[in-house]
Design a protein around this motif. Structure first.
Motif, PDB file in Angstrom:
ATOM      1  N   THR A   2       0.832  -1.185   0.000  1.00 57.38           N
ATOM      2  CA  THR A   2       0.000   0.000   0.000  1.00 57.38           C
ATOM      3  C   THR A   2       0.863   1.228   0.000  1.00 57.38           C
ATOM      4  N   GLN A 136     -18.142   1.202  -3.442  1.00 61.70           N
ATOM      5  CA  GLN A 136     -17.237   0.239  -4.072  1.00 61.70           C
ATOM      6  C   GLN A 136     -17.494   0.222  -5.568  1.00 61.70           C
ATOM      7  N   THR A 203      -2.024  -1.474  -4.344  1.00 62.43           N
ATOM      8  CA  THR A 203      -3.198  -0.743  -3.870  1.00 62.43           C
ATOM      9  C   THR A 203      -2.723   0.588  -3.315  1.00 62.43           C
ATOM     10  N   GLU A 369     -13.827   1.014   7.210  1.00 65.41           N
ATOM     11  CA  GLU A 369     -12.610   1.000   6.406  1.00 65.41           C
ATOM     12  C   GLU A 369     -12.922   0.591   4.976  1.00 65.41           C
ATOM     13  N   VAL A 371     -12.788  -1.160   1.412  1.00 63.63           N
ATOM     14  CA  VAL A 371     -12.303  -2.447   0.907  1.00 63.63           C
ATOM     15  C   VAL A 371     -12.590  -2.509  -0.585  1.00 63.63           C
TER      16      VAL A 371
END
Length: 375
Positions: A2, A136, A203, A369, A371
């Motif tokens: 990350t 998302q 990511t 959080e 995802v």
């Protein structure tokens, strides 16, 4: 892996906000000499004057030879030049890689051509009807070499939210696919570049320091085809400060009037059973205290004296689990939920506040959080 981008980081440049808040003669320089003084000095040796240009020429020739025979030095010089161009274009001028390509088209005299105009206007055209990408989002799309177009994925974000994404090329072509994250603040029509996107398997993330509209813009260079995968998600940037609690346990929100409108609520109230642990949302240092309004409370900041970092306020605690000056890690217990101070007539809860150049709404920070979908 990350990579965290810091565009205007959220927790920097923050201060403690707990306090309510003719003509003159030019002096002659010491090194100015009079004509008499100059006349007394010896003239410069003409041989030295003639040697200097040849010395500089020799050093330049040596540098050229080294760059010719040493691949490593040549590569470092090229990388340094490229980094300098990137710094001026992206950091100082706020350009995106796509803006740099437009500048190259202009320098080549192609920007005013019909094809150059279509390419430079493609993002504005796609931005009129962008793809909504909040929550998302995941898509696989392609560009054809005989088409001139751009793809725009847009969402609105609040200060304190975190945007994560994964962007990768699915084709093996060596053509450029320009990709950037851009921001437009509320009541503003101009988009500015936050960062450019690398097409790899990592990511990446960006914590939002300014609320507004955000978009990811993709556009290949002229006559190029490309296929890509893009996945995005947005959510909170901090862990929840009360053990086993969620946003559903917030019973009083930021900005609500208190004391008959005399003041506003500078935080959120998270209700939980008395004695429930409250935890550190960052690594940092703590200071404990007791006051009539906040009761037993803890201040948490990323630095020893609270400068250069946001400050997090935990109030109405039943008891402490730390002492002033303690260094804590994210997740460590700071104290326990109670109703001390002016909350004595209310059920036990944690008043949680964030101060960063003033009080900030903690709710966006405390969302779930993010995802990425399908990963």
């Amino acid at each position: 892996m990350t990579n965290n981008h810091e565009d205007n980081k959220l927790s920097v440049g923050m201060s403690d906000t707990t306090k309510t808040t003719d003509n003159e003669q030019t002096p002659e320089p010491d090194n100015v000499q009079t004509q008499h003084e100059s006349a007394d000095q010896s003239p410069i040796n003409p041989k030295k004057q003639s040697i200097r240009p040849w010395l500089l020429f020799g050093l330049l020739a040596l540098l050229v030879v080294l760059l010719t025979v040493r691949d490593d030095l040549r590569q470092n010089a090229a990388e340094s030049s490229e980094n300098a161009v990137r710094y001026v274009a992206f950091d100082m001028l706020g350009w995106s890689p796509r803006d740099l390509f437009i500048w190259r088209l202009r320098m080549a005299g192609l920007l005013d051509s019909p094809l150059g105009q279509r390419w430079s206007e493609a993002v504005d055209l796609a931005g009129e009807q962008p793809v909504k990408a909040g929550g998302q989002f995941r898509t696989t799309e392609s560009f054809a070499s005989d088409e001139v177009e751009a793809h725009v994925y847009q969402l609105s974000l609040e200060r304190g939210e975190k945007l994560i994404w994964q962007f990768s090329r699915l084709d093996t072509a060596e053509s450029r696919l320009y990709a950037s994250l851009e921001r437009r603040q509320k009541n503003d029509q101009k988009w500015s570049t936050v960062t450019d996107l690398d097409a790899d398997v990592t990511t990446n993330s960006q914590v939002v320091s300014k609320a507004g509209d955000y978009r990811i813009v993709l556009q290949p260079e002229l006559f190029a085809s490309a296929e890509y995968l893009l996945a995005m998600a947005n959510g909170g940037s901090l862990p929840f400060p009360v053990e086993d609690a969620t946003q559903r346990d917030i019973g009083s929100f930021f900005g609500v009037e208190r004391d008959g409108g005399a003041r506003k609520h500078h935080g959120v109230d998270i209700f939980a059973e008395r004695g429930t642990p409250v935890t550190a949302v960052i690594d940092g240092h703590v200071r404990t205290g007791t006051s009539d309004r906040g009761g037993k409370h803890v201040w948490l900041s990323g630095s020893m004296i609270g400068l250069g970092s946001a400050r997090y306020y935990y109030a109405h605690l039943d008891s402490f689990a730390v002492e002033s000056g303690d260094k804590v890690k994210k997740g460590d217990i700071l104290g326990y939920v109670g109703n001390t101070g002016n909350a004595i007539t209310t059920p036990p809860h944690l008043h949680f506040g964030i101060y960063s150049g003033g009080p900030v709404d903690p709710a966006p920070f405390l969302k779930s959080e993010p995802v990425l979908p399908g990963l």
